[in-house]
Design an enzyme around this catalytic site. Structure first.
Site, short mmCIF file in Angstrom:
data_model
loop_
_atom_site.label_atom_id
_atom_site.label_comp_id
_atom_site.label_asym_id
_atom_site.label_seq_id
_atom_site.Cartn_x
_atom_site.Cartn_y
_atom_site.Cartn_z
N GLU B 58 61.66 46.56 -11.27
CA GLU B 58 62.66 47.32 -10.54
C GLU B 58 62.11 48.00 -9.29
O GLU B 58 62.76 48.06 -8.25
CB GLU B 58 63.30 48.37 -11.45
CG GLU B 58 64.11 47.79 -12.61
CD GLU B 58 63.25 47.30 -13.78
OE1 GLU B 58 62.03 47.58 -13.79
OE2 GLU B 58 63.79 46.64 -14.69
N PHE B 83 68.35 51.00 -15.39
CA PHE B 83 67.03 50.52 -14.96
C PHE B 83 66.85 50.62 -13.46
O PHE B 83 65.71 50.65 -12.97
CB PHE B 83 66.77 49.13 -15.54
CG PHE B 83 66.92 49.16 -17.03
CD1 PHE B 83 66.22 50.11 -17.77
CD2 PHE B 83 67.81 48.35 -17.70
CE1 PHE B 83 66.39 50.22 -19.15
CE2 PHE B 83 67.99 48.45 -19.08
CZ PHE B 83 67.28 49.38 -19.81
N HIS B 108 76.88 48.04 -16.18
CA HIS B 108 76.44 48.64 -17.44
C HIS B 108 76.28 50.16 -17.36
O HIS B 108 75.43 50.74 -18.04
CB HIS B 108 75.13 48.00 -17.93
CG HIS B 108 75.28 46.54 -18.28
ND1 HIS B 108 75.60 45.58 -17.34
CD2 HIS B 108 75.17 45.89 -19.46
CE1 HIS B 108 75.68 44.40 -17.93
NE2 HIS B 108 75.43 44.56 -19.22
N ARG B 166 80.99 47.36 -17.58
CA ARG B 166 80.78 45.98 -18.01
C ARG B 166 82.16 45.34 -18.15
O ARG B 166 82.80 45.06 -17.15
CB ARG B 166 79.99 45.99 -19.32
CG ARG B 166 79.16 44.76 -19.51
CD ARG B 166 78.09 44.93 -20.57
NE ARG B 166 78.59 45.35 -21.86
CZ ARG B 166 78.16 44.86 -23.03
NH1 ARG B 166 77.25 43.93 -23.04
NH2 ARG B 166 78.63 45.31 -24.16
#
Lengths: 271, 312
Positions: B58, B83, B108, B166
């Site tokens: 990331e 993340f 998400h 999502r």
């Protein structure tokens, strides 16, 4: 390719570059009179490499994909970069003495609003990833630009270095040259006391980089390494052996970043 | 409002982004190994030469994107909200500080990764992003607003954080007709006695609550503040003055999130009593996002109670 790439260096040019590096070195040492917190030791470790890159290889231009990029990932060597940029005529002398002051241009770490700075750095481990982005963008656009990234040995502790090191191979970049200065010190202690780093060259090679080494204070040795690295056709990394505080005996090859004004004055008068 | 069917935010995201990539050849999609889950991989199918999976990296992804933007590309970083936060410092020190044209688009978010549990549920990201100078923060309400807003936010020059969930996307804006504008709140329902403000999927609960409140004779306005930063101060002040009370709703921590952003405007422009509905801790696993919203009390009932608390 830069104009002088591959052309053997003349004694004249060599002497000229040595003189530039010496003047830049003195100016970094002098900065201590004006600001007692600049990273002199780390800067003196980088100054010869920066001189070679900026005076022999880097082509500056407004054309982002056909210029060469210099990313000082070890941003705390900013005083060295500023001093060499001053020799290039990009930064005025009085700005050197105003480093880190409230009315000055030069920040403790590089910022892109400073002429000649290609990336704002200061937080370690980020320059290589950025360089991969620039190098990838240049290749996508069919440009001729090359990317040089300067890192320190302490900086190799950062996890992002691993992410970037492996990424550069996946991108198959042949326009990216990284320098890792091995001066043996990081902020708190010698690198060997903090985390041994003897394995670094082996790791970079195993991942797929072409590795080279040079004496980071010998202009000819640096040039030879860059010439070879340019023929690598894949990401190339040059391990440059350097000394922290090179040329400033009161702190040379120690974890000390600076000396007192009295010691500095005595050194400058006697040298 | 409340008409239309449930759809998927990430499906809308992947499809719209891929379509926009046809017209704008500078758009580059970069992901840290979540291309399929985020639906960024739809872009790969059509534009493989402009799609990079950098691996589970990331921090590298964020700085790589900054480098591409610096030479004129339009990188869109796609990751799970949680993340992307791993690279907060890279976002702060390179993207926001250099003010480069990188779009960070996350899926998400909130409780939407219900099964994976608290490690994957981002309830702090809006606070972390809106604190950054130069950063624009947009939270579309539903799949329809993803389709409407994506072309607009990609026109913006500069860093942007775009947050979707999502597959759970109840109909909030799908029956509406309006042009999405960055920095402009939209009225989902007019009302005089209370203003319920927020962003994301909980606006559906807000609309449900407003229907119930109407039966009790309480007229509730529902405002979609889809741009958290720069926030629509004018709309917030207007409804503070008009209704005299505000309840905020968000699928995010109430500390530093959308409610906090709205309250910063309210105390400055026209102080009125407020209540905040959102998360106050970590999530947990569940079989569906709705189960989690119900479990943590992010429901029409809770909104009604907060409204009644302010009105009585």
């Amino acid at each position: 390719m830069g104009e002088r790439d591959g052309i053997p260096i003349s004694i004249d040019e060599l002497n000229k570059m040595k003189a530039i590096a010496e003047r830049a070195r003195k100016n970094v040492i002098k900065m201590q009179f004006y600001d007692q917190s600049v990273h002199v030791g780390s800067s003196l470790s980088s100054i010869d490499i920066l001189t070679v890159l900026l005076f022999r290889y880097i082509r500056d231009s407004q054309d982002k994909i056909n210029k060469d990029w210099l990313i000082l990932s070890k941003g705390h060597a900013a005083p060295a970069l500023y001093s060499v940029l001053h020799e290039k005529g990009l930064i005025k002398e009085d700005e050197l003495w105003k480093i880190q002051s409230i009315d000055g241009l030069l920040q403790g770490h590089p910022e892109i609003f400073i002429p000649g700075v290609d990336m704002s750095t200061g937080s370690l481990g980020q320059g290589l990833s950025f360089g991969i982005g620039v190098a990838t963008g240049i290749k996508m656009a069919g440009g001729s630009g090359r990317v040089f990234v300067m890192m320190g040995d302490g900086e190799q502790d950062e996890g992002e270095i691993w992410e970037a090191m492996t990424h550069a191979i996946a991108r198959k970049l042949d326009n990216l040259i990284a320098f890792i200065e091995i001066n043996g010190y990081q902020l708190d202690d010698s690198t060997s006391n903090v985390k041994p780093k003897e394995f670094l060259e082996e790791v970079w090679r195993a991942v797929g980089w072409r590795t080279f080494s040079c004496d980071g204070h010998d202009i000819l040795s640096i040039i030879n390494a860059v010439e070879e690295a340019q023929k690598a056709k894949k990401p190339a990394v040059i391990f440059a052996k350097t000394l922290r505080g090179k040329g400033f005996t009161p702190i040379e090859n120690s974890k000390k970043q600076r000396a007192t004004p009295d010691v500095t004055r005595e050194f400058l008068f006697s040298s | 409002m409340l008409r239309g069917s449930f759809s998927s935010a990430r499906e809308a995201f992947g499809k719209t982004l891929t379509k926009l990539g046809e017209d704008d050849k500078n758009i580059i999609v970069i992901t840290a190994d979540v291309g399929d889950s985020s639906r960024a991989s739809y872009f790969k199918e059509k534009h493989p030469d402009r799609y990079f999976n950098v691996g589970i990296s990331e921090q590298d992804m964020v700085n790589f994107a900054a480098g591409l933007a610096t030479v004129g590309k339009k990188p869109v970083v796609v990751d799970f909200a949680m993340f992307a936060m791993r690279a907060w410092e890279q976002i702060r020190n390179t993207i926001a500080r250099m003010n480069v044209n990188v779009k960070i688009m996350v899926t998400h978010s909130g409780y939407s990764d219900s099964g994976d549990g608290s490690s994957h549920q981002a309830l702090e990201d809006i606070a972390l992003m809106r604190v950054l100078p130069n950063m624009t923060v947009v939270v579309p309400a539903d799949a329809a607003e993803v389709e409407r807003s994506l072309p607009e936010v990609l026109k913006l020059q500069g860093p942007l954080y775009y947050r979707i969930g999502r597959d759970y996307s109840p109909p909030i804006t799908s029956s509406m007709d309006y042009n999405f504008q960055i920095g402009k709140a939209t009225v989902l329902r007019e009302g005089d006695d209370i203003a319920i403000m927020g962003a994301g999927v909980l606006l559906w609960d807000a609309l449900k609550a407003a229907e119930e409140l109407e039966k009790m004779g309480i007229s509730a306005a529902v405002i979609n503040v889809s741009t958290i930063k720069p926030i629509d101060e004018q709309a917030i002040e207007y409804y503070a003055r008009k209704t005299g009370r505000i309840v905020t709703v968000e699928e995010h921590s109430i500390y530093g999130g959308i409610g906090s952003a709205i309250s910063e405007v309210v105390v400055k422009k026209y102080p009125v009593p407020m209540r905040f509905l959102g998360a106050t801790g970590y999530g947990r696993s569940a079989r569906s996002q709705r189960d989690l919203l119900d479990y943590f009390g992010l429901t029409p009932k809770s909104i009604e109670s907060l409204v009644l608390e302010l009105i009585r």
